[in-house]
Each structure stands twice: as C-alpha cells, then as structure tokens.
Design a protein around this motif. Structure first.
Motif, short mmCIF file in Angstrom:
data_model
loop_
_atom_site.label_atom_id
_atom_site.label_comp_id
_atom_site.label_asym_id
_atom_site.label_seq_id
_atom_site.Cartn_x
_atom_site.Cartn_y
_atom_site.Cartn_z
N GLN A 7 0.83 -1.20 0.00
CA GLN A 7 0.00 0.00 0.00
C GLN A 7 0.86 1.25 0.00
O GLN A 7 0.60 2.20 -0.73
N ILE A 8 1.91 1.25 0.82
CA ILE A 8 2.83 2.40 0.87
C ILE A 8 3.49 2.58 -0.50
O ILE A 8 3.59 3.70 -1.01
N ALA A 9 3.92 1.48 -1.10
CA ALA A 9 4.56 1.53 -2.42
C ALA A 9 3.63 2.17 -3.45
O ALA A 9 4.03 3.07 -4.20
N GLU A 10 2.39 1.71 -3.50
CA GLU A 10 1.42 2.24 -4.47
C GLU A 10 1.13 3.71 -4.22
O GLU A 10 1.09 4.51 -5.16
N ASN A 11 0.91 4.07 -2.96
CA ASN A 11 0.57 5.46 -2.63
C ASN A 11 1.72 6.41 -2.96
O ASN A 11 1.51 7.48 -3.54
N LEU A 12 2.94 6.03 -2.59
CA LEU A 12 4.10 6.88 -2.87
C LEU A 12 4.29 7.05 -4.37
O LEU A 12 4.50 8.17 -4.86
N LYS A 13 4.19 5.97 -5.09
CA LYS A 13 4.36 6.03 -6.56
C LYS A 13 3.29 6.93 -7.18
O LYS A 13 3.58 7.75 -8.04
N ASN A 14 2.03 6.78 -6.74
CA ASN A 14 0.95 7.60 -7.29
C ASN A 14 1.16 9.08 -7.00
O ASN A 14 0.97 9.92 -7.89
N ILE A 15 1.55 9.41 -5.77
CA ILE A 15 1.78 10.82 -5.42
C ILE A 15 2.94 11.39 -6.23
O ILE A 15 2.87 12.49 -6.77
N ARG A 16 4.03 10.63 -6.31
CA ARG A 16 5.21 11.10 -7.06
C ARG A 16 4.88 11.34 -8.53
O ARG A 16 5.20 12.38 -9.09
N LYS A 17 4.19 10.39 -9.14
CA LYS A 17 3.86 10.53 -10.57
C LYS A 17 2.85 11.65 -10.80
O LYS A 17 2.95 12.38 -11.79
N LEU A 18 1.87 11.77 -9.90
CA LEU A 18 0.87 12.83 -10.02
C LEU A 18 1.53 14.21 -10.01
O LEU A 18 1.15 15.09 -10.75
N ARG A 19 2.55 14.35 -9.21
CA ARG A 19 3.24 15.64 -9.10
C ARG A 19 4.38 15.79 -10.11
O ARG A 19 4.99 16.85 -10.21
N GLY A 20 4.70 14.71 -10.81
CA GLY A 20 5.73 14.77 -11.84
C GLY A 20 7.15 14.85 -11.30
O GLY A 20 8.04 15.39 -11.97
N TYR A 21 7.39 14.30 -10.12
CA TYR A 21 8.71 14.33 -9.51
C TYR A 21 9.57 13.16 -9.97
O TYR A 21 9.10 12.03 -10.08
N SER A 22 10.85 13.44 -10.18
CA SER A 22 11.82 12.37 -10.39
C SER A 22 12.26 11.90 -9.00
O SER A 22 11.96 12.54 -7.99
N GLU A 41 9.08 2.25 -3.40
CA GLU A 41 8.08 2.21 -4.47
C GLU A 41 7.96 0.82 -5.10
O GLU A 41 6.88 0.45 -5.55
N LYS A 42 9.03 0.10 -5.16
CA LYS A 42 9.01 -1.24 -5.76
C LYS A 42 8.56 -2.29 -4.76
O LYS A 42 8.41 -3.46 -5.10
N GLY A 43 8.34 -1.88 -3.50
CA GLY A 43 7.92 -2.82 -2.48
C GLY A 43 9.06 -3.69 -1.98
O GLY A 43 8.83 -4.72 -1.36
N GLU A 44 10.30 -3.28 -2.26
CA GLU A 44 11.47 -4.05 -1.86
C GLU A 44 11.97 -3.68 -0.46
O GLU A 44 12.84 -4.35 0.08
N GLN A 60 4.45 17.27 1.83
CA GLN A 60 3.38 18.06 2.44
C GLN A 60 2.02 17.35 2.30
O GLN A 60 1.03 17.92 1.83
N VAL A 61 2.04 16.07 2.68
CA VAL A 61 0.82 15.26 2.70
C VAL A 61 0.69 14.66 4.09
O VAL A 61 1.64 14.65 4.87
N SER A 62 -0.47 14.15 4.41
CA SER A 62 -0.66 13.50 5.71
C SER A 62 0.05 12.16 5.72
O SER A 62 0.25 11.52 4.68
N PHE A 63 0.44 11.75 6.91
CA PHE A 63 1.06 10.43 7.11
C PHE A 63 0.12 9.34 6.59
O PHE A 63 0.53 8.41 5.90
N SER A 64 -1.18 9.50 6.92
CA SER A 64 -2.15 8.47 6.53
C SER A 64 -2.29 8.35 5.01
O SER A 64 -2.64 7.29 4.51
N SER A 65 -2.01 9.42 4.27
CA SER A 65 -2.14 9.32 2.81
C SER A 65 -1.10 8.37 2.22
O SER A 65 -1.27 7.89 1.10
N LEU A 66 -0.05 8.09 2.98
CA LEU A 66 0.95 7.13 2.51
C LEU A 66 0.61 5.69 2.89
O LEU A 66 1.03 4.75 2.22
N VAL A 67 -0.15 5.51 3.97
CA VAL A 67 -0.40 4.15 4.46
C VAL A 67 -1.83 3.66 4.25
O VAL A 67 -2.09 2.46 4.33
N GLU A 68 -2.77 4.56 3.96
CA GLU A 68 -4.17 4.12 3.86
C GLU A 68 -4.44 3.42 2.54
O GLU A 68 -3.83 3.71 1.52
N GLU A 69 -5.37 2.49 2.62
CA GLU A 69 -5.79 1.77 1.43
C GLU A 69 -6.76 2.65 0.65
O GLU A 69 -7.65 3.27 1.22
#
Length: 183
Positions: A7-22, A41-44, A60-69
């Motif tokens: 879940q953390i991997a998916e959320n981090l990847k989605n936030i990063r891509k949404l914002r266009g960050y390398s 991000e790879k779940g490794e 600048q996001v909530s902690f829960s936005s990284l861990v919530e399903e």
C-alpha cells in the motif's frame, strides 16, 4: 487487502507521478535517498515510521495518505445483501446504498413503499437537494401541499428544506432511488 508495504509503495508512486517528480527531486524534498525511495516504491523495502514522516513532510501530505488503502475503483451494491431500515410497520423500507462522503457531498438510497404507505419526511437543514428516480410503481411526492405523481422511469429534484411526503397510493409496491446532494 494489500499488505501495508504494498500500500505504501502504491501510494508513494501515485503521489510522485501525479506531481511529476523524479527520484532526485523527491529525495531533495524529503531527505530520503533516491535508492531508498525507489526500493520503497518497488515494495522491496519496508520503511520505518521515521522515514514515512520524512516523506510525508517533504511532500506536504498526511502520514495516513501514505499508508491508507485507497477506495476501490469499482463498488457493487446488491440489494439482497443490504439490510433495510424500516418504518410504519415495514411499509417503508430504506436501503442505504452509498453513505454520505464529505468529499463527494451526496448519499444514495433505494426505497420501497408498500401499497398505501405515506411517509412524511423531516425537512432538511441547509442546502440539500433530493433527486428521485422511480424504478417501479407510482410514487406521489408532495412538496408543500403540491402533489407530483411519478411513474416508472420518471424522476424529479427539489430542495429538501421544504416539507415533503412520499406516498404510494396504489395497490402495488413502488420503488425508487433517492440521491441526496449537500451543496
């Protein structure tokens, strides 16, 4: 249900891509190495709470936005799996389909009115609109003493701050969907 690491991997990847960050930009913002960010991000790698806080603060996001399903993209509601809220000796049956969600500002119900049922609804406070879509039978909706007869396939909307009544004045069951929108 996904593991927390997935879940953390998916959320981090989605936030990063949404914002266009390398990874370089994300590492600069968070103070977490790009190698670690890539592994997360790879779940490794399973990040520590401290690492998650660094990432949350940097983005600048909530902690829960990284861990919530995340909510599923498809939700199926089956009438036979719902429990009705009843009134008037089960003459009125209300099935909550989609409960109120403050981000969406609406809720959806399925109602069944048995023959002869008359239900006077409480006035709603604030700016609430009701949308009615009749599935079967005939519903008589009274709004401040003006009657509207709706048959299968008919729909209407009105401000729910007015006094209103739902009635089935026929000898057959009536069913309709009710959407309440909170503007």
């Amino acid at each position: 249900m996904n593991s927390i690491q997935t879940q953390i991997a998916e959320n981090l990847k989605n936030i990063r891509k949404l914002r266009g960050y390398s990874y370089d930009q994300l590492a600069q913002l968070t103070g977490v190495s790009k190698g670690m960010l890539s592994q997360i991000e790879k779940g490794e790698s399973s990040p520590t709470v401290n690492t998650l806080w660094k990432i949350a603060n940097g983005l600048q996001v909530s902690f829960s936005s990284l861990v919530e399903e995340k909510e599923p993209t498809v939700t199926v509601v089956r009438l036979h799996e719902k429990t009705a809220v009843t009134e008037n000796d089960e003459q009125l049956q209300v099935y909550p389909y989609f409960p109120f969600d403050s981000s969406k500002k609406f809720e959806v119900y399925f109602l069944e009115l048995m023959p002869g049922c008359v239900h006077e609804s409480e006035r709603h406070h604030g700016s609430v609109e009701e949308y009615i879509l009749v599935c079967d039978g005939e519903a008589t909706i009274s709004i401040q003493d003006v009657k509207y007869v709706l048959k299968k396939g008919d729909s209407m909307r009105f401000q729910a701050s007015q006094s209103h009544t739902y009635a089935n004045l026929t000898d057959q069951k009536t069913s309709f969907y009710l959407l309440m929108y909170y503007s």
